[in-house]
Design a protein around this motif. Sequence first.
Motif, PDB file in Angstrom:
ATOM      1  N   GLN A 130     -28.099 -14.610 -43.244  1.00 60.85           N
ATOM      2  CA  GLN A 130     -28.976 -15.325 -42.315  1.00 60.85           C
ATOM      3  C   GLN A 130     -29.154 -16.800 -42.648  1.00 60.85           C
ATOM      4  N   MET A 153     -27.373 -15.426 -36.083  1.00 59.80           N
ATOM      5  CA  MET A 153     -26.380 -14.392 -35.762  1.00 59.80           C
ATOM      6  C   MET A 153     -26.288 -14.163 -34.251  1.00 59.80           C
ATOM      7  N   ASP A 172     -26.041  -7.563 -33.491  1.00 61.48           N
ATOM      8  CA  ASP A 172     -27.006  -6.655 -34.123  1.00 61.48           C
ATOM      9  C   ASP A 172     -26.317  -5.881 -35.242  1.00 61.48           C
ATOM     10  N   GLY A 227     -21.629 -15.323 -35.590  1.00 61.18           N
ATOM     11  CA  GLY A 227     -22.800 -16.201 -35.621  1.00 61.18           C
ATOM     12  C   GLY A 227     -22.386 -17.658 -35.640  1.00 61.18           C
ATOM     13  N   PRO A 273     -31.028 -11.450 -33.238  1.00 62.59           N
ATOM     14  CA  PRO A 273     -29.842 -12.266 -32.969  1.00 62.59           C
ATOM     15  C   PRO A 273     -29.961 -13.063 -31.678  1.00 62.59           C
TER      16      PRO A 273
END
Length: 611
Positions: free
Chosen positions: A510, A515, A518, A530, A565
């Motif tokens: 992250q 992102m 899922d 992402g 996301p």
Amino acid sequence: MKETKMKLRNIAIIAHVDHGKTTMVDGLLKQSGTFRDNQKVETCVMDSNELERERGITILSKCTSIEWKGTRINIVDTPGHADFGGEVERILSMVDGVVLLVDSSEGPMPQTKFVLGKALKIGLRPIVVINKADKPDARPDEVLDEIFDLFVSLNATDAQLDFPVLYASGRNGWAVKELTDEKKDLTPLFELICSYVPEPVCEPDKPFSMLATTLESDKFIGRILTGKIHSGKLKVNDTVKILNGKGEEIERTRIAKILAYRGLNRVALEEAFAGDIVAVSGIAKGTVADTICALEVNEAIHAQPIDPPTLAMTFSVNDSPLAGREGDKVTSRVIWDRLEKEAEGNIALRISRTSSADSFEVAGRGELQLGVLIETMRREGFELSISRPRVLMKKDEDGKLLEPVEEVVVDVDEEFSGAVVEKLGQRKAELVEMIPSQLGNKVRLIFNAPSRGLIGYHSEFLTDTRGTGVMNRLFKCYEPYKGEIEGRRNGVLISSENGTAIAYSLWKLQDRGPMFIDPNVPVYVGMIIGEHTKPNDLEVNPTKTKQLTNIRAAGKDEAIDLIPPRKLTLEQGLSYIQEDELLEVTPKSLRLRKRILDPIQRKRAKPEIIA
């Protein structure tokens, strides 16, 4: 069914998107007695297409007809979005008058200018209806002045400038000549259509001929061509010939069915007469802009020219590792057949083969038009790989590069106007006019912007204006190339493994950037999962699980706290991808990916892609 001949009026309802065309047609249908008094009717009955209902816009033009005191009025509800302008241009050749609807607070907008210009050019005399006159921010007198100025700027004749005006509320079902009149029903509009719109221009005593203006397919009847009968009359089982635009015969056939619009239904007729708008079946090769005529006719009816496409995308076979899991139409032959069928009925679309047998170029008016085609195909079970949209350039006589430029009208709160001007300035747009609103705190900005600079801007615009801004755009002209426009600044996060995305792994990634996926979603090498926080692309492993040991830990496990996301829509995905990337479209999923999946081959090919 045999009918008695009635007086005829053929009209189109034209307006900018969301100015109330379809709602007005609802009102006309109800008040003409088309529905029973106790019949439950949904709103916007003319927007029958599933995508039209979801998006709240008209995509395909529709015909209907109503009877009013011995006169049959054929009404065509046309799209209000510039991307579907090809529909509007064809329809105007079928009608003898237009009702121009203008919002009482917004006034004339880009698409108003576009459709009105087309109507005036072919000599139609519009009826002006200032709609939504009961809005709290209505300014009918100023809007009327703006409409008059628009007519003048479009070189309207003296007869066209002498247009009748009504004030109306389509939603509440009333129209009046003066705002002080009793607001009862739509009778003034019915009466004006019957008295002001001329009878159809036709030649009943000459041999049969009609110009095909729309094409559709019916699973029971087959191909159906709709148009206005220009001369003569037609009976079921008559033998006709089809002429293309050059007057060359392309087929002879027998008319299997004649269908006419009666209310919202199509009724089979034994015979149809000059001036009426009808649909015919039994024609295998004839298409839009062809002339259907009696055997003794040798001259084709002139069809209105269509503005050329300005935007193109490449539709390819889906060759990702996940191909064929969700869709059942995946081969190049099936995709080409579907595109050919679409281009046959939608003449604003142009399709062509490329050097690769597995990819095809599709050119159209704008992102929305091509986005609607892609969405329709994925719902039909197709799987596709789509390239980034690109504008179609031209060269002038001196060999200079020209690019399409659009007029962009933006209505925003004053506090957001600076951000809009700055962002569009970065995209090579020129601010032409800035008009403060009568209500204060709102401003209208008018730009001339290159089409390529607007690709993908709409979602950014909504973010910058916190969802309150309204942007409308319309093709203006070709102008000299305006130079390079800075693209996406951030790189992307690319999966380095095949498998399933693990929540633990996504949590650890992250801090690298937001992102797009899922947990528990299938991923493959080369798939974009992402956006990187830095300008370079980064390969990451989203399938990595937490390493377990047989040593009992004293502390508790870390809590996995995943940020939701950023899910991209179809239009956002198309505008997000770069030249070396593709959007994988399947019936259930949208995935971003690199054009070349293998990382080693991708590094070798990078200089070629940039070139």
